[in-house]
Scaffold this active site. Structure first.
Site, PDB file in Angstrom:
ATOM      1  N   ASP A 176       0.835  -1.199   0.000  1.00  0.00           N
ATOM      2  CA  ASP A 176       0.000   0.000   0.000  1.00  0.00           C
ATOM      3  C   ASP A 176       0.874   1.254   0.000  1.00  0.00           C
ATOM      4  O   ASP A 176       1.908   1.312   0.673  1.00  0.00           O
ATOM      5  CB  ASP A 176      -0.889  -0.026   1.251  1.00  0.00           C
ATOM      6  CG  ASP A 176      -1.828   1.150   1.327  1.00  0.00           C
ATOM      7  OD1 ASP A 176      -2.781   1.201   0.545  1.00  0.00           O
ATOM      8  OD2 ASP A 176      -1.599   2.037   2.183  1.00  0.00           O
TER       9      ASP A 176
ATOM     10  N   GLU B 196       1.561  -0.453  -4.962  1.00  0.00           N
ATOM     11  CA  GLU B 196       0.622   0.595  -5.348  1.00  0.00           C
ATOM     12  C   GLU B 196       1.417   1.859  -5.683  1.00  0.00           C
ATOM     13  O   GLU B 196       1.785   2.627  -4.800  1.00  0.00           O
ATOM     14  CB  GLU B 196      -0.370   0.881  -4.223  1.00  0.00           C
ATOM     15  CG  GLU B 196      -1.424   1.899  -4.632  1.00  0.00           C
ATOM     16  CD  GLU B 196      -2.186   2.492  -3.460  1.00  0.00           C
ATOM     17  OE1 GLU B 196      -3.276   3.046  -3.690  1.00  0.00           O
ATOM     18  OE2 GLU B 196      -1.685   2.430  -2.313  1.00  0.00           O
TER      19      GLU B 196
END
Length: 485
Positions: free
Chosen positions: A202, A238
């Site tokens: 993330d 990401e």
């Protein structure tokens, strides 16, 4: 000394290359993001559905401790309080059991890794730990103020600001510190010891590539109870790069794959009818995408389905299913990921729950979900195309055909053919490399007990007559060698 330097470079390159391997079991493809699911429910889904439908893996929600936020919004999962493995999705015992059960049926587990920052929401942690965002004190790790970058607002035109300032006010860890790196590596090693195959990272865009390379290179090899000796964790990061960002996603491909956000944006323009489908003939790097060997691709994810009109989601059902079918049929070799959502009307909305406790999905007779879960991975136009992708694996695209701006078809050698029509109706003979015979359309139905539950398609003389009405429920037709009557 020179020989040692060369050896270290070679070893580093080998590790980095290995971190692009998702460790799929033979004959499987595609990761499904079971967003918000409890660990026990994921274990059952691996055993009862995913293994039977050819899915290769599951992306799970972040397993670390998070704040208990009023209303229990989904995003509380993305605010770590500690790296203890306890939150609404389950505790360490249920996580460990799920990972083992899924691995035992050939379905890999990829943990969503949140290590860019720590929580900013005030409250108690799900593992009952206290913390103080104001003083940047997280004693259960422990982290203190000196382990963070100074607080500042992000200037999205400046790469250093993106990486050193606070994302949405979340307390930004300084991953250049050996101490912080060590804590992150310990957390990743803990999950590796339980049997995960890799990590979705993330907010990787908000961390420096050199720091991530050092961290990932220090993580242990995968657990040999489930993987061959020397296997490295699959890393997919990401890194939002839509082409105008000051951060280039290629800077992150030396030590893992990246999530290719342009993939879903570009396909949304085509399947909404604002960009002709016929231009997809050179789909891939010709559209500005990274080489597929460095990417994980998707039509939508848990963020984009809520926050970006640039992407399709389950609420645009016809276009969404056709776009997913195209992704699974096309030979672009990025790792494919399917979103499995729950219904929401508020972007912050919790997964289906009775308050604090997440509800398990229920299932109808046709296999689709109840209790507020959307479960796109149980829609026949999607799970049948996962099988299609396995059947045509390694075979080049052939027989590209367009019957107008918004009608296309192509084959994968002699193994499969897909046709798509949006806006207008399609009623034409299209070329296909499949042998003559009758096939079941795996978009409208399945081959079951020797008959088709949806459309039947006849191939004769190398062509198939395809009919897709503009008001048909599905905008695509697909046939493959394993769906022949």
């Amino acid at each position: 000394m020179q020989h040692l330097s060369i050896l270290l470079v070679v070893l580093g390159s080998s590790i980095a290359f290995a971190q692009h391997d998702p460790h799929f079991a033979d004959g499987r493809n595609t990761i499904v993001h079971l967003f918000g699911w409890k660990w026990g429910d994921i274990a059952s889904e691996c055993e009862n559905w995913l293994r039977k439908k050819g899915f290769a893996g599951v992306q799970i929600s972040p397993p670390s401790e998070n704040p208990i936020v009023s209303g229990r919004p989904w995003w509380e999962n993305y605010q770590p309080v500690s790296y203890d493995l306890k939150n609404r999705n389950g505790d360490e015992d249920s996580l460990s059991d799920m990972i083992k059960r899924c691995n035992n049926v050939g379905v890999r587990i990829y943990a969503d890794l949140v290590v860019n920052h720590m929580a900013t929401s005030i409250g108690q942690g799900t593992a009952d730990h206290s913390y103080d965002p104001g003083s940047k004190s997280y004693p259960a790790v422990p982290y203190s103020n000196e382990n963070f970058h100074a607080s500042c607002d992000i200037d999205y035109n400046d790469a250093a600001s993106i990486r050193n300032c606070e994302l949405s006010g979340l307390k930004d860890l300084d991953q250049s510190q050996d101490y912080v790196r060590g804590k992150i590596v310990d957390y990743m090693n803990h999950l590796v010891s339980l049997g995960v195959a890799g990590f979705r990272v993330d907010a990787a865009k908000h961390m420096w590539p050199a720091d991530l390379a050092a961290i990932f290179g220090s993580v242990n090899d995968l657990n040999t109870d489930f993987f061959p000796s020397g296997s490295r964790a699959y890393i997919y990061q990401e890194v939002i790069d839509t082409g105008s960002d000051p951060i280039d996603n290629k800077d992150y491909t030396g030590f893992g794959s990246v999530c290719e956000f342009k993939y879903g944006i570009q396909l949304a323009t085509c399947f909404r009818g604002s960009n002709p489908l016929k231009y997809l003939e050179n789909w891939g790097t010709g559209w500005g995408l990274l080489d597929g060997g460095n990417t994980l691709v998707f039509i939508d994810n848990h963020d984009t389905e809520r926050s970006s009109g640039s992407y399709l989601n389950y609420k645009e059902s016809r276009a969404y299913k056709a776009a997913n079918a195209f992704m699974l049929a096309h030979p672009y070799d990025g790792i494919t990921k399917i979103m499995s959502s729950y219904d929401f009307s508020d972007n912050d909305q919790s997964p289906p729950s009775d308050g604090d406790n997440i509800l398990s999905p229920g299932f109808k007779e046709d296999g689709t979900c109840t209790n507020g879960w959307i479960c796109q991975h149980r829609w026949s136009p999607i799970f049948n195309m996962v099988e299609f992708r396995s059947v045509v694996s390694g075979i080049e695209l052939t027989n590209w055909w367009s019957g107008g701006d918004y009608q296309i078809a192509f084959s994968r050698g002699t193994k499969g053919t897909i046709a798509i029509s949006i806006n207008d109706s399609l009623d034409s003979d299209v070329p296909t490399g499949l042998p003559d015979g009758t096939y079941c359309d795996v978009i409208s139905g399945s081959l079951s007990n020797g008959s088709c539950t949806g459309k039947s398609i006849t191939v004769s003389g190398g062509k198939a007559h395809i009919s897709i009405a503009s008001d048909d429920r599905e905008a695509a037709v697909a046939i493959h060698a394993n769906a022949k009557l």
